[in-house]
Design an enzyme around this catalytic site. Sequence first.
Site, mmCIF file in Angstrom:
data_model
loop_
_atom_site.group_PDB
_atom_site.id
_atom_site.type_symbol
_atom_site.label_atom_id
_atom_site.label_comp_id
_atom_site.label_asym_id
_atom_site.label_seq_id
_atom_site.Cartn_x
_atom_site.Cartn_y
_atom_site.Cartn_z
ATOM 1 N N MET A 21 37.706 38.980 39.806
ATOM 2 C CA MET A 21 37.370 37.733 39.582
ATOM 3 C C MET A 21 38.566 37.151 38.399
ATOM 4 O O MET A 21 39.043 37.890 37.668
ATOM 5 C CB MET A 21 35.943 37.346 38.889
ATOM 6 C CG MET A 21 34.727 37.582 39.701
ATOM 7 S SD MET A 21 34.856 36.505 41.129
ATOM 8 C CE MET A 21 33.318 36.859 41.959
ATOM 9 N N CYS A 22 38.942 35.684 38.678
ATOM 10 C CA CYS A 22 39.851 35.250 37.685
ATOM 11 C C CYS A 22 39.260 34.675 36.656
ATOM 12 O O CYS A 22 37.933 34.743 36.239
ATOM 13 C CB CYS A 22 40.463 34.268 38.666
ATOM 14 S SG CYS A 22 41.105 34.754 40.365
ATOM 15 N N GLU A 23 39.909 34.002 35.732
ATOM 16 C CA GLU A 23 39.315 33.396 34.706
ATOM 17 C C GLU A 23 40.209 31.980 34.510
ATOM 18 O O GLU A 23 41.459 31.832 34.628
ATOM 19 C CB GLU A 23 39.795 34.240 33.245
ATOM 20 C CG GLU A 23 38.908 35.465 33.251
ATOM 21 C CD GLU A 23 38.588 35.897 31.981
ATOM 22 O OE1 GLU A 23 38.528 35.130 30.879
ATOM 23 O OE2 GLU A 23 38.025 36.896 31.813
#
Length: 255
Positions: free
Chosen positions: A1-3
Site C-alpha cells: 500500500m501507498c501512503e
Amino acid sequence: MCELLGMSANVPTDICFSFSGLIKRGGETGPHKDGWGITFYEGKGCRSFKDPSPSCNSPVAKLVKEYPIKSKSVISHIRQANRGSVSLENTHPFIRELWGKNWTYAHNGQLTGYEALPLGQDMPVGQTDSERVFCWILGQLRQSYSSEPDDMLEMFKKVAGYADTLREMGVFNMLLSDGEYVMSYCTNNLSWITRRAPFGKARLIDEDMVVDFNEETSATDVVTVIATRPLTNNEQWTKMQEGEFCVFYYGERVL
C-alpha cells in the site's frame, strides 16, 4: 500500500516538518520505495515535484524538504506499486483541469473491476488503477455540472458517493484538492489533526525531529494535516472510519 499526506491551512504554510516524516517511510522506515510526489498550490497555479525513485534518498525530495515552499493546500504521496510499472507517469499525485482549475488527486489502495468504469474526455496517461478512477470521477462530475457548482459542499458529497462505489472494488483511500478545498476519503487508513493556538511542540515518529509550532505560527493560524498514519507521537490524531469523508477549507473542517 501507498501512503498519503495532505495539508489545508488558512495562511501560506510550509509542510517541511510533516514531509520530513513521510519521506523516511519511502524506503527507509517503510516499504513505499516506488516513487513519490508532492503538489503545492499557489493561487490558481500549482507546482508539482515527482520522482519514481525512493523518497528516502531522492535528491528531489531533499530539495523539497530543505526549500520551505509555503502553500495553503498540499497533497503528497509515496508509492508502493501494485498496478502499473515503477515510472514517472505512474507516480502520484495526478493533476487534471476541471472548470478552469487544477485538481490534484492521490490514492492509496488497490482496486479490481475498475476497468469497466466508463471514461469521457479525461484519459489516463499511465497504467494505474488510481489514475483511471480519477479520470472516471472527473467524467462523472462533468456530466453533473457544466461549470463550477455554486454549492461546492454538495459537489463533494457527490464525490463521496463515487468513492463509495470505488470502495466496493477494494481499498480506496483518497485525497483530492482544487487549491481551496482538500477532501479526504477513507476505506481503512487515514487520520487527521488540526493545529491552532495555543500551539505546542510536535515530535516525528520516523525522524529524530521536534518542532515548536508556537515559534513558527501566529495566534490566528489554522493548519490541518491528513496522513495515512499519524506522523507524530505526542499529539492526538483523529482516525477516520470506513466510508467516512472530510472536507477542509483553508484549515477548517466544513464537511
